[in-house]
Scaffold this motif. Structure first.
Motif, PDB file in Angstrom:
ATOM      1  N   THR A 268       0.826  -1.198   0.000  1.00 21.98           N
ATOM      2  CA  THR A 268       0.000   0.000   0.000  1.00 21.98           C
ATOM      3  C   THR A 268       0.867   1.256   0.000  1.00 21.98           C
ATOM      4  N   PRO A 272      -0.438   2.807  -3.657  1.00 24.21           N
ATOM      5  CA  PRO A 272      -1.692   2.915  -2.893  1.00 24.21           C
ATOM      6  C   PRO A 272      -2.891   2.280  -3.568  1.00 24.21           C
ATOM      7  N   THR A 273      -2.826   2.024  -4.878  1.00 21.57           N
ATOM      8  CA  THR A 273      -3.961   1.411  -5.574  1.00 21.57           C
ATOM      9  C   THR A 273      -3.879  -0.107  -5.620  1.00 21.57           C
ATOM     10  N   SER A 275      -3.294  -2.665  -3.137  1.00 18.17           N
ATOM     11  CA  SER A 275      -3.804  -3.643  -2.168  1.00 18.17           C
ATOM     12  C   SER A 275      -4.537  -2.999  -1.009  1.00 18.17           C
ATOM     13  N   GLY A 276      -4.985  -1.773  -1.188  1.00 20.95           N
ATOM     14  CA  GLY A 276      -5.667  -1.117  -0.088  1.00 20.95           C
ATOM     15  C   GLY A 276      -6.923  -1.830   0.359  1.00 20.95           C
TER      16      GLY A 276
END
Length: 393
Positions: A268, A272-273, A275-276
């Motif tokens: 993450t 940030p896109t 496995s949040g």
């Protein structure tokens, strides 16, 4: 159930980034990576691919070539690959020379995965424009293969210069060592693989975006290869997927509590896109399993994922389990052993002849046992007859 032997044996390996949390000793972590590959060599794994990274603190191997040199001296048969060399970060003559040297040092066990570089933070520190990484990878690969083929190259680009450059050693492997191109979601990996007769490392095969284009990117490689008068062999298609296997799903879910959340937190942080949603779930492991992104379960669950990947891709030659340290080291080693013992035989037909032999004995057991008992009785009767004859004499 798989009932026929594959035309090519399904191979197994690992893709070792590696992933090491920042709260443990890095020296011991690197040593454990070496120990792990020694273990895989003993239990019959075919390949281990080792990454190159320079930032973010988790993926702490800066030179996969150094790791390969060390591990090659401690193993017997497992093949060792760079997973991958980030070509825009290196002068192509230096890469070519290191590849040829490793090819000799390992007597042909070394393989060379190449890519543009994954972490933008690496490129930033080196002053490499992220927008130019893929183009520079293609430029570099072209000249590296020419150098390894024995050409003398004079060439100047915006980022390297070659003046009558040549390799002073030819490869140990003829005509050259095996090359593989990293492939994620874009068609660039497939294009290069087809153009240069290289394999493909599909490093995001179980992620939805990567899974969706498995067949498409392979077809792109095949089309480009055909344009260049060649055909692609599915044995060089490698798919990467994260798995942790135990004797039961409940046990596997318990074991990954050791390190899964740290791993997800790292992903993450760097993307940030990526496995949040998994990290935010009440049970991240179950969320990853439900999405199809990972196996946390039994050998049967691993078989199901591989069958799904085989159908989506059209067939592949090697499954690379992502080395992730979700569980402690003992549980991790046991996971790989369970894969070798129960998953690979399913796909390779390892037990077809054994099962047929056992079934034949079962089906004919009464008849065979009857013959054995008759033979024993005849032997006893013969013995007593011989005794009686000697007594008469």
């Amino acid at each position: 159930m798989t009932t026929a032997i594959r035309p090519n044996r399904l191979r197994a390996g690992i893709f070792l980034a590696p992933f090491h949390p920042v709260d443990e000793d890095p020296t011991l972590a690197i040593r454990r990576d070496i120990d792990l590959i020694e273990h895989l060599d003993r239990i019959g794994f075919d390949e281990a691919w080792i990454g190159e990274h320079h930032s973010a603190g988790y993926e702490i191997i800066a030179s996969p070539e150094l790791m390969i040199a060390a591990i090659a001296e401690r193993t017997q048969r497992i093949r060792l690959g760079t997973g991958v060399i980030s070509l825009p970060y290196h002068h192509p003559l230096m890469v070519a020379n290191r590849i040829v040297q490793l090819d000799h040092m390992t007597r042909g066990r070394a393989m060379f995965g190449i890519g543009p570089g994954l972490l933008p933070s690496d490129a930033e520190m080196l002053g490499v424009p992220v927008s130019k990484q893929r183009d520079r990878m293609a430029e570099s690969l072209d000249v590296i293969l020419r150098l390894i083929a024995g050409e003398t190259v004079t060439e100047k680009t915006e980022w390297y210069t070659l003046k009558e450059a040549r390799c002073q050693l030819l490869p140990y492997t003829r005509p050259r060592p095996e090359f593989a191109v990293a492939s994620t979601f874009t068609p660039s990996g497939g294009k290069l693989a087809g153009r240069y007769a290289a394999g493909m490392l599909c490093v995001a095969a179980s992620q939805q975006a990567g899974y969706d284009v498995l067949g498409t990117n392979w077809q792109i490689a095949c089309d480009i290869a055909r344009e260049n008068g060649r055909t692609m062999d599915r044995s060089v298609l490698r798919l990467v997927a994260p798995m942790h296997i135990a004797e039961s799903r409940e046990q596997a879910l318990r074991e990954v509590k050791y390190g899964l959340n740290k791993w997800l937190a790292y992903f993450t942080a760097i993307n940030p896109t990526a496995s949040g949603d998994d990290l935010a779930a009440k049970d991240p492991a179950e969320a990853m399993v439900e999405s199809g992104r990972a196996v946390v379960g039994t050998p049967d669950d691993a078989i199901a994922m591989l069958e799904r990947l085989e159908k989506q891709s059209g067939g592949f030659g090697c499954i690379l389990m992502l080395a992730h340290n979700w569980a402690n080291f003992d549980a991790t080693k046991r996971s790989y052993e369970l894969f070798a013992r129960h998953v690979l035989p399913h796909f390779n037909g390892s037990n077809i002849a054994r099962a047929a032999s056992l079934n034949w004995v079962r089906d004919n057991g009464k008849e065979l046992m009857g013959k054995a008992m008759s033979a024993a009785a005849e032997t006893v009767q013969k013995h007593f007859a011989e005794v009686a004859a000697r007594q008469k004499n």
